[in-house]
Write a protein that holds these residues in place. Structure first.
Motif, mmCIF file in Angstrom:
data_model
loop_
_atom_site.group_PDB
_atom_site.id
_atom_site.type_symbol
_atom_site.label_atom_id
_atom_site.label_comp_id
_atom_site.label_asym_id
_atom_site.label_seq_id
_atom_site.Cartn_x
_atom_site.Cartn_y
_atom_site.Cartn_z
ATOM 1 N N ILE A 1 45.309 67.302 -28.882
ATOM 2 C CA ILE A 1 44.570 66.473 -27.666
ATOM 3 C C ILE A 1 43.620 67.135 -27.108
ATOM 4 O O ILE A 1 43.664 68.408 -26.815
ATOM 5 N N ALA A 2 42.693 66.185 -26.663
ATOM 6 C CA ALA A 2 41.320 67.184 -26.050
ATOM 7 C C ALA A 2 41.307 66.284 -24.474
ATOM 8 O O ALA A 2 41.870 64.985 -24.551
ATOM 9 N N VAL A 3 41.290 67.082 -23.607
ATOM 10 C CA VAL A 3 41.245 66.497 -22.312
ATOM 11 C C VAL A 3 40.064 67.081 -21.761
ATOM 12 O O VAL A 3 39.190 67.939 -21.805
ATOM 13 N N ARG A 4 39.740 66.336 -20.430
ATOM 14 C CA ARG A 4 38.676 66.651 -19.533
ATOM 15 C C ARG A 4 39.234 67.003 -18.043
ATOM 16 O O ARG A 4 40.422 66.223 -17.929
ATOM 17 N N PHE A 5 38.803 67.760 -17.214
ATOM 18 C CA PHE A 5 39.792 68.047 -16.108
ATOM 19 C C PHE A 5 38.625 68.224 -15.054
ATOM 20 O O PHE A 5 37.638 68.463 -15.089
ATOM 21 N N ARG B 1 31.095 71.331 -0.471
ATOM 22 C CA ARG B 1 31.293 71.372 1.088
ATOM 23 C C ARG B 1 32.874 70.888 1.205
ATOM 24 O O ARG B 1 33.053 70.006 0.418
ATOM 25 N N ALA B 2 33.553 71.394 2.292
ATOM 26 C CA ALA B 2 34.718 71.035 2.422
ATOM 27 C C ALA B 2 34.649 69.372 2.606
ATOM 28 O O ALA B 2 35.769 68.521 2.110
ATOM 29 N N GLU B 3 34.020 68.795 3.265
ATOM 30 C CA GLU B 3 33.788 67.451 3.595
ATOM 31 C C GLU B 3 33.368 66.440 2.174
ATOM 32 O O GLU B 3 33.660 65.528 1.992
ATOM 33 N N ASP B 4 33.050 67.314 1.101
ATOM 34 C CA ASP B 4 32.625 66.562 -0.237
ATOM 35 C C ASP B 4 33.964 66.598 -1.141
ATOM 36 O O ASP B 4 33.718 65.995 -2.591
ATOM 37 N N ARG B 5 35.247 67.186 -0.597
ATOM 38 C CA ARG B 5 36.276 67.154 -1.617
ATOM 39 C C ARG B 5 36.629 65.793 -1.712
ATOM 40 O O ARG B 5 36.558 64.793 -1.057
ATOM 41 N N LYS B 6 37.322 65.647 -2.951
ATOM 42 C CA LYS B 6 37.956 63.982 -3.251
ATOM 43 C C LYS B 6 39.379 64.183 -3.704
ATOM 44 O O LYS B 6 39.812 63.259 -3.726
ATOM 45 N N PHE B 7 39.995 65.383 -3.558
ATOM 46 C CA PHE B 7 41.240 65.436 -4.016
ATOM 47 C C PHE B 7 42.102 65.808 -2.652
ATOM 48 O O PHE B 7 42.179 67.130 -2.356
ATOM 49 N N HIS B 8 42.615 64.925 -1.790
ATOM 50 C CA HIS B 8 43.492 65.232 -0.673
ATOM 51 C C HIS B 8 44.863 65.065 -0.463
ATOM 52 O O HIS B 8 45.422 65.111 0.797
ATOM 53 N N HIS C 1 46.639 57.822 -6.814
ATOM 54 C CA HIS C 1 45.500 58.585 -6.442
ATOM 55 C C HIS C 1 44.480 58.191 -7.827
ATOM 56 O O HIS C 1 44.794 58.241 -8.769
ATOM 57 N N PRO C 2 43.229 57.936 -7.410
ATOM 58 C CA PRO C 2 42.349 57.876 -8.503
ATOM 59 C C PRO C 2 42.094 58.929 -9.508
ATOM 60 O O PRO C 2 42.265 59.912 -8.983
ATOM 61 N N GLY C 3 41.792 58.620 -10.718
ATOM 62 C CA GLY C 3 41.635 59.492 -11.670
ATOM 63 C C GLY C 3 40.063 59.699 -11.916
ATOM 64 O O GLY C 3 39.434 59.737 -10.937
ATOM 65 N N LEU C 4 39.596 60.917 -12.758
ATOM 66 C CA LEU C 4 38.406 61.215 -13.020
ATOM 67 C C LEU C 4 37.445 60.247 -13.055
ATOM 68 O O LEU C 4 36.386 60.263 -12.348
ATOM 69 N N SER C 5 37.553 59.318 -14.019
ATOM 70 C CA SER C 5 36.762 58.301 -14.178
ATOM 71 C C SER C 5 36.544 57.222 -13.108
ATOM 72 O O SER C 5 35.414 57.092 -12.509
ATOM 73 N N ASP C 6 37.584 57.086 -12.398
ATOM 74 C CA ASP C 6 37.695 56.245 -10.750
ATOM 75 C C ASP C 6 36.708 56.909 -9.895
ATOM 76 O O ASP C 6 36.212 56.275 -9.138
#
Length: 158
Positions: A88-92, A133-140, A150-155
Motif C-alpha cells: 500500500i502507498a499512502v500520502r499523509f 501559523r497557529a491560525e493556519d491549522r486545519k486539523f482541530h 472531518h475532511p480528508g486530505l483531498s477535501d
C-alpha cells in the motif's frame, strides 16, 4: 499462520480493504500510544523515517516515544494513494507543535509491505516539514481518532 499475530484486513488487498488498512493505521498513530502502534508491525519490521532506520518493534517503539515527546498535539490524516496485493502507498499530513509553540504541517508519502497475516513488515516514509501559523491549522479535532465527518486530505486541498 499464528492467528494471535493476525492484523486484519489481510492481503491480498482490494480497494476497500486497502482503504480500511490506511484508516486503521491513521487511528493507531493518532492514539500516540507506541505500545499499541508497534503491534501492527512484524517483530522484525524495517523502517525508514527521515534519517532514522529502526529495525524491529523495540526500535520502532523507542522511535515513536521520541517522536511524540517532540511533536506535541499531533494530529494525522492519511489517504490511500495506490495498492497491490501486499503493498500500500499512502500520502499523509500531520500537524504538531514543538516545545516553543511553533506549529508545523508535515507532508509525506509512505510505502508499506505486509505479510499474509496483515502485519506490516516494511515501512518507508519520506517527510517534509512546513512551519505554519497557529491560525493556519486545519486539523482541530480533540486529540485521538479523527472524526469520520472531518475532511480528508483531498477535501482540504492538501
Amino acid at each position: 499462520m499464528d492467528t494471535s499475530e493476525q492484523r486484519p484486513p489481510l492481503p491480498p488487498f482490494t480497494a476497500e480493504t486497502a482503504a480500511q488498512k490506511v484508516r486503521l493505521a491513521e487511528d493507531g498513530w493518532n492514539s500516540r500510544d507506541p505500545d499499541r502502534v508497534v503491534l501492527a508491525y512484524t517483530p522484525d519490521t524495517v523502517w525508514r523515517n527521515r534519517a532514522e532506520f529502526p529495525v524491529g518493534r523495540e526500535q520502532a517503539r523507542a522511535f515513536l516515544q521520541r517522536k511524540w515527546a517532540r511533536e506535541l498535539d499531533y494530529r494525522l490524516v492519511k489517504e490511500l494513494w495506490a495498492f497491490s496485493s501486499h503493498r500500500i502507498a499512502v500520502r499523509f499530513a500531520y500537524e504538531w507543535h514543538d516545545d516553543s509553540g511553533q506549529w508545523f504541517r508535515s507532508h509525506g508519502n509512505e510505502n508499506w509491505e505486509f505479510l499474509d497475516n496483515g502485519l506490516m513488515a516494511r515501512r518507508f516514509a519520506s517527510i517534509n516539514d512546513q512551519p505554519i501559523r497557529a491560525e493556519d491549522r486545519k486539523f482541530h479535532w480533540p486529540l485521538g481518532r479523527r472524526p469520520d465527518a472531518h475532511p480528508g486530505l483531498s477535501d482540504l486541498g492538501l
